[in-house]
Motif scaffolding. Structure first.
Motif, mmCIF file in Angstrom:
data_model
loop_
_atom_site.group_PDB
_atom_site.id
_atom_site.type_symbol
_atom_site.label_atom_id
_atom_site.label_comp_id
_atom_site.label_asym_id
_atom_site.label_seq_id
_atom_site.Cartn_x
_atom_site.Cartn_y
_atom_site.Cartn_z
ATOM 1 N N GLU A 169 45.989 27.911 2.403
ATOM 2 C CA GLU A 169 45.621 29.327 2.390
ATOM 3 C C GLU A 169 45.350 29.802 0.964
ATOM 4 O O GLU A 169 44.414 30.569 0.709
ATOM 5 C CB GLU A 169 46.748 30.151 3.024
ATOM 6 C CG GLU A 169 46.369 31.588 3.290
ATOM 7 C CD GLU A 169 47.378 32.309 4.170
ATOM 8 O OE1 GLU A 169 47.042 33.390 4.680
ATOM 9 O OE2 GLU A 169 48.496 31.784 4.349
ATOM 10 N N LEU A 204 41.895 28.497 -0.067
ATOM 11 C CA LEU A 204 40.840 29.245 0.625
ATOM 12 C C LEU A 204 40.668 30.634 0.030
ATOM 13 O O LEU A 204 39.543 31.114 -0.132
ATOM 14 C CB LEU A 204 41.162 29.335 2.114
ATOM 15 C CG LEU A 204 41.085 28.015 2.896
ATOM 16 C CD1 LEU A 204 41.783 28.146 4.240
ATOM 17 C CD2 LEU A 204 39.639 27.582 3.088
ATOM 18 N N GLN A 215 37.271 32.208 -1.784
ATOM 19 C CA GLN A 215 36.671 33.465 -1.322
ATOM 20 C C GLN A 215 36.563 34.488 -2.437
ATOM 21 O O GLN A 215 35.611 35.258 -2.487
ATOM 22 C CB GLN A 215 37.494 34.040 -0.170
ATOM 23 C CG GLN A 215 37.274 33.319 1.153
ATOM 24 C CD GLN A 215 37.975 34.012 2.300
ATOM 25 O OE1 GLN A 215 39.081 34.516 2.163
ATOM 26 N NE2 GLN A 215 37.336 34.037 3.458
ATOM 27 N N TYR A 256 29.790 25.427 4.491
ATOM 28 C CA TYR A 256 31.092 25.349 3.811
ATOM 29 C C TYR A 256 31.880 24.229 4.477
ATOM 30 O O TYR A 256 32.385 24.379 5.584
ATOM 31 C CB TYR A 256 31.788 26.704 3.939
ATOM 32 C CG TYR A 256 33.092 26.884 3.184
ATOM 33 C CD1 TYR A 256 33.653 25.887 2.390
ATOM 34 C CD2 TYR A 256 33.769 28.100 3.271
ATOM 35 C CE1 TYR A 256 34.836 26.091 1.706
ATOM 36 C CE2 TYR A 256 34.962 28.320 2.593
ATOM 37 C CZ TYR A 256 35.492 27.311 1.819
ATOM 38 O OH TYR A 256 36.683 27.516 1.149
ATOM 39 N N LEU A 264 41.371 27.194 8.245
ATOM 40 C CA LEU A 264 40.052 26.848 7.722
ATOM 41 C C LEU A 264 38.975 27.736 8.330
ATOM 42 O O LEU A 264 38.100 28.252 7.628
ATOM 43 C CB LEU A 264 39.738 25.375 8.011
ATOM 44 C CG LEU A 264 40.577 24.328 7.278
ATOM 45 C CD1 LEU A 264 40.245 22.928 7.777
ATOM 46 C CD2 LEU A 264 40.359 24.408 5.769
ATOM 47 N N GLY A 296 39.091 31.137 6.999
ATOM 48 C CA GLY A 296 38.702 31.161 5.594
ATOM 49 C C GLY A 296 37.211 30.979 5.364
ATOM 50 O O GLY A 296 36.767 30.935 4.219
ATOM 51 N N VAL A 339 35.290 28.350 6.511
ATOM 52 C CA VAL A 339 34.803 26.972 6.626
ATOM 53 C C VAL A 339 34.080 26.815 7.962
ATOM 54 O O VAL A 339 34.574 27.238 8.998
ATOM 55 C CB VAL A 339 35.977 25.967 6.531
ATOM 56 C CG1 VAL A 339 35.490 24.530 6.720
ATOM 57 C CG2 VAL A 339 36.708 26.137 5.200
#
Length: 379
Positions: free
Chosen positions: A73, A76, A80, A91, A108, A111, A113
């Protein structure tokens, strides 16, 4: 314009016998401090090099999914903050089938991805054990199922062939099992024995029973035929995809375009410079603390070097090197710069001209390294 970034997570719970990538055992490593310093590298890199919104991000390793949920986390969130995530962006996270929990998959997805690349390598459990992989065939099926449930619709599988004691029939079975999963993308590479690996030491002792060169070539031919028969387009020597699912990030490399490289041992190409970061964790971390950047080496790419790179990277693509783009980049005709190697490889049946591109023939794909070498040192 820089449109891509590669981020390196060097931590692994197991070290595979063939791997020479920059990696360390995860246990007792300063992972959180490393992530903090990666965050600083991202911040400093973008302050030094203004970039438009990126089109691709690729997080590799090591094993990025070896991070625990809190660390994942944290990573990620860093990405960002520094690289705005859009729906149009590709991504990608590399993942090990054995350690990707449902909780990590959801993190993921939340975030931003939208693409996963699983290091499967083989579906033969005995071979997986022999090459030092920690997962087994059942783990792959379970991880893919969980990834689909989490909403991932762009998944790639990496395979390796010409493994110790691997037969052609075994590779056929691995391909058959892989294709039963109906992935969007497949990569398949021939095993390369690299220095400082377990396999290298075994080979030097005469204890590594590898397939012959002829068997390796037959495995590659099987790969080409099976992928084509199942509707997968070969868009690069070792990469196959359903229409629209080609790896945009890897195409950045093969197009000889620029990209950021973040993390220990990462490589970048920024403002005409090839940049190599320190690989050892302590050197990487100390360099950022001292200077804000972890650069071990910066090499300015000359025009001649860039033209050579345009060829040996671009020829990996099935469509080859665009003569028009070459002229646009370098203000000179491709054929006038590389006439001798082009005509020589035309005569050998290894290169051909197709729709304004110079590309490998099918025969040339089997002898790619020989063709690439022909473009070095001739200008």
């Amino acid at each position: 314009m820089i449109k891509s970034a590669y981020l390196h997570i060097p931590f692994c719970e197991h070290i595979c016998h063939y791997c020479d990538f920059n990696k360390v055992f995860l246990k007792n490593q300063p992972v959180d401090e490393y992530l903090d310093l990666m965050d600083m590298e991202m911040k400093n890199t973008l302050e030094k090099n203004k970039a438009n919104e990126l089109e691709t991000i690729f997080v590799g390793g090591g094993t990025p999914t070896a991070l625990n949920e809190k660390q994942l986390e944290k990573l990620l969130d860093s990405v960002q903050r520094h690289f705005p995530i859009s729906h149009e962006m590709e991504y990608t996270f590399e993942a090990n089938p054995g350690d990707l929990s449902k909780e990590k998959l959801l993190l993921l997805k939340e975030g931003g991805v939208n693409r996963l690349s699983f290091g499967v390598q083989s579906f033969n459990d005995d071979l997986l054990k022999k090459i030092g992989r920690s997962h087994r065939k059942a783990d792959v099926f379970r991880s893919i199922e969980h990834a689909r449930e989490a909403g991932f619709h762009n998944i790639s599988i990496d395979l390796i062939y010409s493994l110790p004691d691997q037969s052609i029939n075994d590779f056929r079975e691995t391909l058959k099992t892989s294709l039963s999963l109906d992935m969007e993308h497949y990569s398949a590479y021939s095993l390369i024995i690299e220095p400082k690996t377990v396999f290298y030491n075994l080979m030097n002792k005469g204890l590594l029973p590898l397939p012959t060169q002829e068997e390796e070539a037959e495995m590659y031919e099987v790969l080409l035929d099976v992928m084509a028969a199942n509707g997968y387009k070969q868009y690069e020597i070792s990469n196959f995809a359903k229409e629209g699912y080609e790896s945009r990030h890897n195409i950045t490399y093969w197009d000889n375009d620029e990209y950021f490289g973040i993390g220990a041992g990462a490589h970048g190409y920024v403002n005409g410079n090839r940049i190599t970061n320190h690989g050892p964790l302590k050197k990487y971390m100390d360099a950022i603390k001292e200077t804000g950047f972890p650069y071990k080496e910066t090499h300015h790419v000359t025009k001649v070097e860039s033209m050579e790179e345009e060829m040996f990277l671009g020829l990996r693509k099935s469509k080859g090197v665009s003569e028009a783009i070459f002229k646009e980049k370098f203000s000179v005709e491709l054929i006038s710069v590389f006439r001798e190697p082009i005509e020589s490889n035309f005569a050998k049946g290894l290169l051909e001209r197709h729709e304004g591109h110079i590309r490998l023939t099918k025969k040339g794909k089997f002898l790619g390294n020989e063709v690439f070498q022909a473009f070095l040192g001739v200008i």
